[in-house]
Design a protein around this motif. Structure first.
Motif: not given
Length: 331
Positions: A37-38, A96, A48, A44, A279-280, A41, A272-273, A276-277
């Protein structure tokens, strides 16, 4: 399939490295997922930005559709000009979507073929060992040809099998046998065997937890992200709504018929996705991107104005001339 097998072979090195550190395949999968995921990123973030940027331009897009709705080619050209002017790439987030699926297939091949793709043992020796295993009196072979290496790995849990098998000892070195033996003991997670296939234990077994976790996490992720990115995603079409719920059901079905390690990876990846989503979506919301764009535009105008020399009006020119004349007389 050879492509996915090659990918599984590559990802197997990362999984084995994580297993070597944590001595548990479940923890290795968690660490592996975080690393993946990092690595993706940046893509991703681009996705977004593309979604938020498209939402920011929804009003202009609507105006273009009303103006050029009867000419699809001209409409597309004007849309492309708008995207280029605003620095938005509508297809910027495709990678992604593709990369996680490729990794998923790679993880499957790393888990389904643990001896050749994770431990990277000699393929001929492994195949010979699998053939020998199928001829053991009383042994019931797994009907799925993809899981023969898993079955062989399970047999290594019985020390008597290795100690009394001259064939196995002749196929592998002492170091290989020690590595296989050590590896076979590292698939326990909360009392469950991550190498086990839920379908082999029946529908109501405890292993149903892996398909259930996949189903709940994927539906929850789809639902929450629809709410979080409602302005960026726009009004979903009927087929998109159907896909939003069919895909999690498909993931649960797949998880039910593959080793539990893959289902565990899919669940961890979804969680985790989702984080992450969210936050983004907060950091790169359409409102914030609009404010940043307007701020950059204002700064650019200010900078351009500073470069242009000031032009006096006629009355200002006369006043400026009188002031300069008086300064010369004083000197």
């Amino acid at each position: 399939m050879q492509i996915f097998g090659f990918l599984g072979n590559i990802l197997g090195y990362a999984l084995w490295a994580a297993f070597y550190v944590f001595q548990n395949f479940g923890l290795a999968i968690i660490v592996f997922t975080v690393i993946v995921k990092l690595l993706i990123l940046p893509f991703s973030v681009k996705q977004q930005k593309s979604m938020a940027g498209t939402a920011r331009l929804s009003k202009k897009q609507k105006e273009l559709k009303e103006k050029y709705g009867n000419n699809r080619q001209l409409l597309q050209e004007e849309m492309n000009k708008l995207y280029e002017k605003e620095g938005i790439k509508p297809m910027g987030g495709c990678l992604t979507t593709i990369v996680p699926m490729l990794v998923l297939f790679g993880v499957f091949y790393a888990v389904a073929y643990p001896l050749t793709n994770t431990l990277h043992l000699n393929g001929d020796a492994v195949n010979s060992a699998v053939t020998y295993m199928s001829k053991i009196p009383g042994y019931v072979a797994n009907s799925n040809p993809n899981y023969q290496q898993i079955a062989l790995l399970d047999l290594f849990k019985y020390d008597q099998f290795v100690a009394q098998s001259s064939t196995i000892n002749s196929l592998f070195t002492a170091d290989n046998i020690a590595a296989i033996d050590h590896f076979s003991d590292g698939f326990g997670m909360f009392g469950l065997d991550l190498l086990s296939v839920p379908a082999d234990h029946g529908f109501w077994s405890v292993y149903l937890i892996f398909p259930a976790l996949c189903l709940v996490s994927n539906i929850g992720s789809q639902f929450i992200m629809t709410k979080v990115n409602s302005s960026a995603m726009g009004q979903q079409q009927g087929c998109m709504k159907v896909a939003m719920y069919l895909l999690p059901l498909f993931s649960a079905y797949i998880t039910y018929s593959v080793p539990s390690a893959l289902g565990f990876y899919w669940f961890i990846s979804a969680i985790i996705s989702l984080i992450q989503s969210i936050v983004l979506a907060k950091v790169l919301s359409p409102a914030k991107l609009t404010a940043n764009s307007e701020a950059r535009h204002a700064a650019l105008l200010f900078a351009n104005e500073a470069k242009v020399p000031y032009v006096y009006a006629p009355s200002e020119s006369a006043s400026a001339g009188n002031v300069n004349a008086k300064k010369k007389k004083k000197k």
